[in-house]
Write an enzyme that holds these catalytic residues in place. Sequence first.
Site, PDB file in Angstrom:
ATOM      1  N   HIS A  67      65.717  43.597  71.965  1.00 36.17           N
ATOM      2  CA  HIS A  67      66.255  42.263  72.257  1.00 36.17           C
ATOM      3  C   HIS A  67      67.151  42.262  73.497  1.00 36.17           C
ATOM      4  O   HIS A  67      67.464  41.200  74.026  1.00 36.17           O
ATOM      5  CB  HIS A  67      66.972  41.666  71.037  1.00 36.17           C
ATOM      6  N   ASP A 106      61.137  38.407  68.493  1.00 33.17           N
ATOM      7  CA  ASP A 106      62.427  37.846  68.901  1.00 33.17           C
ATOM      8  C   ASP A 106      62.883  36.745  67.944  1.00 33.17           C
ATOM      9  O   ASP A 106      63.939  36.146  68.137  1.00 33.17           O
ATOM     10  CB  ASP A 106      62.418  37.380  70.365  1.00 33.17           C
ATOM     11  N   SER A 207      74.896  46.186  70.940  1.00 32.81           N
ATOM     12  CA  SER A 207      73.450  46.191  70.702  1.00 32.81           C
ATOM     13  C   SER A 207      72.770  47.335  71.428  1.00 32.81           C
ATOM     14  O   SER A 207      73.089  47.612  72.590  1.00 32.81           O
ATOM     15  CB  SER A 207      72.826  44.889  71.213  1.00 32.81           C
ATOM     16  N   GLY A 208      71.817  47.935  70.780  1.00 33.15           N
ATOM     17  CA  GLY A 208      71.061  49.034  71.395  1.00 33.15           C
ATOM     18  C   GLY A 208      71.710  50.388  71.217  1.00 33.15           C
ATOM     19  O   GLY A 208      71.086  51.415  71.448  1.00 33.15           O
TER      20      GLY A 208
END
Length: 252
Positions: A67, A106, A207-208
């Site tokens: 994302h 998504d 995130s990630g």
Amino acid sequence: MHMKSVIFVCYPLFNVALCTIPGHYRIVGGHEASINEYPYQASIQFFGRHACGGSILTDRFILTAAHCFEEDYPSKVTVRVGSSRRNSGGAVYDVDKIYIHPNFSDVTYDCDVALTRLKKPLVFGPSVKNVALPSKGTIVADGLVAKASGWGQLFDEGPMSEMLQAVELPVISKDNCEIFYGHTVVSDNMFCAGYSFGGKDTCLGDSGGPLVVSGILVGITSWGGVCAAPRNPGVYTNVPAMTKYIQSIISA
Ligand SMILES: *[C@@H]1O[C@H](CO)[C@@H](O)[C@H](O)[C@H]1NC(C)=O
């Protein structure tokens, strides 16, 4: 920021506190950490600015979340490694290819995994090391204490951290996380981590990034509700469920 802007996804069966804010993940309630303790932590940067966390898998591949790249697909992605600071220090590497999991959604954030390949191999050292991948089928069990790290927001809607932060979060299995988000929302490729009473969490900008148990990468920070709010544990991509795909990219 070239991350996806704030999009609230609300599930009408639940109350407003359970609206999810995809992409909104930071470390809340953690502590400052040195990159030497988390040498696998990377910063994925768009046009030179921190956008997402990442984990060093090999000298050419950084694991992150799919994302991070949707919609605003960046023309200039770099990776900073080897620094406790998000905007200075360490070394910055150019990216020559981005791999997004073909089944990433998504809408549901299922299969929220991506890899970036570096143009030149990383130079490893005390502050730049890879993290081990779990073998396929490894169970990410309830109660395991996982270490999350990143430069994300320090509290909901707050500023991102300049210094690396880390927090320990107990794993909540997919089945037990359904009481918070419902069984149609938490997929088999996800698990949760955190406390039902809140207080500690990841948030926007994390995130990630990595979730590590005993030196093994088990999760990728993916999504959640209001950061560190009660009954809003963070949701993480289940890395063991993605190991086959990840191996196919890094060994190609
Ligand atoms: C994507 O989903 C399809 C259908 O379920 C499956 O056959 C395929 O193996 C998946 N791809 C990856 C890379 O996991």
